[in-house]
Design a protein around this motif. Structure first.
Motif, PDB file in Angstrom:
ATOM      1  N   TYR A 146      37.404  40.564  32.582  1.00  0.00           N
ATOM      2  CA  TYR A 146      38.094  40.670  33.862  1.00  0.00           C
ATOM      3  C   TYR A 146      38.168  39.261  34.460  1.00  0.00           C
ATOM      4  CZ  TYR A 146      38.742  41.810  38.781  1.00  0.00           C
ATOM      5  OH  TYR A 146      39.201  41.856  40.058  1.00  0.00           O
ATOM      6  N   SER A 161      36.187  50.339  45.642  1.00  0.00           N
ATOM      7  CA  SER A 161      37.585  50.120  45.224  1.00  0.00           C
ATOM      8  C   SER A 161      37.983  50.971  44.026  1.00  0.00           C
ATOM      9  CB  SER A 161      37.807  48.659  44.831  1.00  0.00           C
ATOM     10  OG  SER A 161      37.453  47.782  45.848  1.00  0.00           O
ATOM     11  N   LYS A 162      37.030  51.429  43.241  1.00  0.00           N
ATOM     12  CA  LYS A 162      37.336  52.110  41.979  1.00  0.00           C
ATOM     13  C   LYS A 162      36.853  53.557  42.058  1.00  0.00           C
ATOM     14  CE  LYS A 162      38.712  48.058  40.956  1.00  0.00           C
ATOM     15  NZ  LYS A 162      40.113  47.698  40.916  1.00  0.00           N
ATOM     16  N   GLY A 203      33.331  44.265  48.960  1.00  0.00           N
ATOM     17  CA  GLY A 203      33.789  44.472  47.582  1.00  0.00           C
ATOM     18  C   GLY A 203      32.803  43.845  46.623  1.00  0.00           C
ATOM     19  N   ALA A 204      32.913  44.222  45.349  1.00  0.00           N
ATOM     20  CA  ALA A 204      31.988  43.673  44.351  1.00  0.00           C
ATOM     21  C   ALA A 204      32.257  42.184  44.128  1.00  0.00           C
ATOM     22  CB  ALA A 204      32.128  44.431  43.037  1.00  0.00           C
ATOM     23  N   SER A 205      33.497  41.761  44.294  1.00  0.00           N
ATOM     24  CA  SER A 205      33.859  40.375  43.966  1.00  0.00           C
ATOM     25  C   SER A 205      32.980  39.354  44.692  1.00  0.00           C
ATOM     26  CB  SER A 205      35.315  40.085  44.330  1.00  0.00           C
ATOM     27  OG  SER A 205      36.164  41.031  43.777  1.00  0.00           O
ATOM     28  N   ASN A 235      36.564  46.604  31.664  1.00  0.00           N
ATOM     29  CA  ASN A 235      37.882  46.174  32.120  1.00  0.00           C
ATOM     30  C   ASN A 235      38.172  44.878  31.392  1.00  0.00           C
ATOM     31  OD1 ASN A 235      40.162  45.279  33.401  1.00  0.00           O
ATOM     32  ND2 ASN A 235      39.239  45.028  35.407  1.00  0.00           N
ATOM     33  N   TYR A 250      32.925  50.724  37.511  1.00  0.00           N
ATOM     34  CA  TYR A 250      33.660  51.919  37.047  1.00  0.00           C
ATOM     35  C   TYR A 250      32.717  53.055  36.666  1.00  0.00           C
ATOM     36  CZ  TYR A 250      37.637  48.782  37.047  1.00  0.00           C
ATOM     37  OH  TYR A 250      38.616  47.904  37.446  1.00  0.00           O
ATOM     38  N   THR A 260      31.302  49.257  43.747  1.00  0.00           N
ATOM     39  CA  THR A 260      32.355  49.066  44.751  1.00  0.00           C
ATOM     40  C   THR A 260      32.934  50.398  45.197  1.00  0.00           C
ATOM     41  OG1 THR A 260      34.500  47.991  45.109  1.00  0.00           O
ATOM     42  CG2 THR A 260      34.154  48.898  42.955  1.00  0.00           C
ATOM     43  N   ILE A 264      30.425  44.163  31.342  1.00  0.00           N
ATOM     44  CA  ILE A 264      31.240  45.041  32.189  1.00  0.00           C
ATOM     45  C   ILE A 264      31.242  46.419  31.543  1.00  0.00           C
ATOM     46  CG2 ILE A 264      33.486  45.392  33.289  1.00  0.00           C
ATOM     47  CD1 ILE A 264      34.110  42.424  32.778  1.00  0.00           C
ATOM     48  N   ARG A 306      37.358  46.951  51.278  1.00  0.00           N
ATOM     49  CA  ARG A 306      36.423  45.901  50.892  1.00  0.00           C
ATOM     50  C   ARG A 306      34.966  46.323  51.125  1.00  0.00           C
ATOM     51  NH1 ARG A 306      38.049  44.669  47.482  1.00  0.00           N
ATOM     52  NH2 ARG A 306      37.152  42.616  47.202  1.00  0.00           N
ATOM     53  N   ASP A 357      28.142  44.625  35.555  1.00  0.00           N
ATOM     54  CA  ASP A 357      29.285  44.998  36.391  1.00  0.00           C
ATOM     55  C   ASP A 357      29.586  46.465  36.118  1.00  0.00           C
ATOM     56  OD1 ASP A 357      31.806  45.447  37.450  1.00  0.00           O
ATOM     57  OD2 ASP A 357      32.444  43.369  37.132  1.00  0.00           O
TER      58      ASP A 357
HETATM   59  C1  LIG Z   1      35.233  44.824  36.354  1.00  0.00           C
HETATM   60  C2  LIG Z   1      35.515  44.563  37.799  1.00  0.00           C
HETATM   61  N1  LIG Z   1      34.565  44.012  38.558  1.00  0.00           N
HETATM   62  C3  LIG Z   1      34.766  43.754  39.847  1.00  0.00           C
HETATM   63  C4  LIG Z   1      35.967  44.055  40.461  1.00  0.00           C
HETATM   64  C5  LIG Z   1      36.140  43.716  41.903  1.00  0.00           C
HETATM   65  O1  LIG Z   1      36.316  44.808  42.730  1.00  0.00           O
HETATM   66  P1  LIG Z   1      36.242  44.723  44.305  1.00  0.00           P
HETATM   67  O2  LIG Z   1      36.035  43.311  44.704  1.00  0.00           O
HETATM   68  O3  LIG Z   1      37.535  45.286  44.802  1.00  0.00           O
HETATM   69  O4  LIG Z   1      35.078  45.552  44.687  1.00  0.00           O
HETATM   70  C6  LIG Z   1      36.996  44.631  39.704  1.00  0.00           C
HETATM   71  C7  LIG Z   1      38.310  44.908  40.299  1.00  0.00           C
HETATM   72  O5  LIG Z   1      39.272  45.266  39.643  1.00  0.00           O
HETATM   73  C8  LIG Z   1      36.758  44.893  38.340  1.00  0.00           C
HETATM   74  O6  LIG Z   1      37.694  45.447  37.559  1.00  0.00           O
END
Ligand SMILES: Cc1ncc(COP(=O)(O)O)c(C=O)c1O
Length: 509
Positions: free
Chosen positions: A202, A325-326, A172-174, A257, A288, A323, A253, A335, A285
């Protein structure tokens, strides 16, 4: 709770994520514990994560109460608090899931009824895994075969070369964002490092900065101009913060977000020039990047604009994040993500990779999903028609839902909601009657939290108060996702309108 009382009986937490909420537990004595609230890392105490904060904990409790048959004015909780598309009914993209099925159960490659391109992809991914199994560790920055595909994706997207060795896959990006932030943990000349983040932001950023003891340097987005990023505001924030810290990085971002804006190319160019002028490391970031809806809006990556404007600005250090995830994928639980590193000092990059290697490797299933996103089926390949149909359907539906939400909020008394140009959220501003503000203070809550709690208790709708993301003092917002499926979203918005009327009437006289 009295933490000084050495024989306290209960421990619980009200601020933790619902997934990690501590059960109430019996504690014999404080003295018997090596780690206590008094000696825990103080940065962990400071850390807050609103998206899964007290409101969400209460929402989970309400769900349990409903299961046990509690009588409430609603039948279910609508979780509009978190950007988790599949949890809100979005169906997976078949191609991604078929490839994952085949790599996890390789016998399906021969026996399963899957398209030939799926089977071939699975064979190739397995061939790049140790022992031909996704059960083996991979190299810590990810499977080379997949990193190469990510580099090709970036080249196609931007029209400029990308070096696969500068691509680092992540869970994941986190994790990638946190790994990069860690590079900045250093007091120089007696001052901590500062990182500029948007307000609203975020909360991964505020939480990680708190965790790492980095200084949060907030710059306000301009709500009156579609949450744009004003360079004068960046200059102001940097000048103010420079008294207390060494401002060393800037987070942007885009698409935003919780604010849903898509930055224009000109805006991105000015941000790059600002980062260059002040020698800032730029965090782009861009998770999206596929979620752009509004007519006239277009996603431009920072890397592309950097290359376009060229010397002398194109030497800034940039990390951009993506990511699975989006976008149209919504595969949050797998992940998978990546970062592209541009212009880093090679020694610094080597240390970053060393640091990442201590975590062994990102999930192989996440990496598999990354491969499917970076190298989707091409026209003419067996999976293409279905893939493009599913992708388009998800994005078209999100587009419609984004419009439906904004239109509804803008019809509500005291509400003002900017267009959701991209991402997955609306962040409307709303007025509150003075009586409601007083009632909130009496309960020790911020006014927006008070409103969101009342909304949850009376309707089952769970949103996140604006204070969890940051907002200009005296303004009130909340964030809702645009993810409930169309029918549920319509129901949610009808209930919301009725609630707001009732709330306003209750506190208006
Ligand atoms: C702006 C932004 N960055 C990073 C993330 C992290 O995403 P993930 O760790 O699921 O890839 C999110 C998740 O909502 C996000 O909104």
């Amino acid at each position: 709770m009295d933490f000084n009382n050495s024989s306290y009986k209960e421990c619980s937490s009200k601020n933790l994520d619902d997934d990690v909420k501590l059960p109430s537990c019996t504690v014999r004595t404080m003295a018997s514990k090596a780690i206590t609230i008094d000696n825990i890392n103080p940065n962990i105490l400071k850390l807050e994560y609103a998206v899964r904060g007290p409101l969400v904990i209460r929402a989970a409790e309400i769900e349990k109460e409903l299961e046990k048959g509690a009588q409430k004015p609603f039948k279910r909780v609508i979780k509009a608090n978190i950007g988790d598309a599949h949890a809100m009914g979005q169906t997976p993209i078949t191609f991604i899931r078929q490839v994952i099925s085949c790599v996890t159960s390789p016998e399906l490659i021969e026996k399963g009824d899957y398209p030939e391109d799926v089977k071939q992809r699975a064979r190739e991914i397995l061939g790049a895994c140790g022992g031909n199994s996704v059960g083996s560790y991979t190299s810590s920055h990810g499977i080379e075969y997949i990193r190469r595909h990510v580099a090709e994706y970036i080249e196609r997207r931007d029209g400029y070369p990308a070096n696969w060795e500068d691509i680092c896959l992540s869970s994941g990006a986190s994790t990638a964002i946190k790994n990069c932030l860690q590079l900045l943990c250093n007091n120089i000349g007696g001052k901590p490092s500062g990182v500029m983040i948007p307000i609203p932001q975020y909360p991964l950023y505020s939480a990680s900065l708190a965790e790492y003891g980095l200084e949060q340097v907030g710059y306000y987005l301009d709500e009156d101009h579609q949450w744009g990023l004003d360079i004068e505001e960046l200059e102001r924030a940097l000048a103010d913060a420079s008294k207390n810290c060494n401002v060393r990085a800037l987070v942007v971002i885009n698409p935003g977000n919780p604010t849903g804006q898509v930055l224009t190319r000109d805006n991105i160019e000015s941000i790059i020039k600002f980062a260059h002028k002040h020698k800032l490391f730029l965090f782009a970031d861009e998770v999206y990047q596929d979620n752009v809806y509004a007519e006239g809006s277009k996603f431009f990556s920072f890397k592309k604009v950097l290359r376009e404007i060229g010397s002398p600005f194109d030497d800034i250090e940039l990390a951009s994040f993506m990511t699975v995830s989006k976008g149209y994928m919504g595969e949050c639980g797998l992940r998978g993500g990546w970062m592209e590193l541009v212009n880093l000092d090679p020694h610094v990059q080597a240390h970053l990779y060393k640091c990442i290697s201590a975590m062994l490797c990102p999930s192989t299933l996440g990496q598999t999903a990354v491969d499917c996103v970076a190298r989707p089926p091409l026209p003419g390949e067996p999976s293409y028609e279905l893939w493009i149909r599913e992708k388009t359907a998800v994005l078209d539906s999100l587009n419609k839902r984004a419009k439906m939400i904004v239109d509804t909020f803008n019809q509500m008394e005291g509400f003002k909601c900017n267009i959701v140009q991209g991402a997955m959220y609306a962040f409307p501003r709303f007025e509150l009657p003075p009586k409601a503000i007083k009632a909130a203070a009496a309960e020790g809550k911020t006014p927006d939290t008070f409103y969101a709690f009342r909304l949850l208790e009376e309707t089952g709708i769970c949103v996140v108060p604006g204070s969890g993301f940051g907002q200009r003092p005296g303004t009130y917002h909340f964030r809702t996702t645009i993810l409930p499926q169309p029918e549920l979203l319509k129901e949610m918005l009808d209930i919301f309108q009725a609630f707001h009327k009732k709330f306003t009437a209750e506190f208006s006289n």
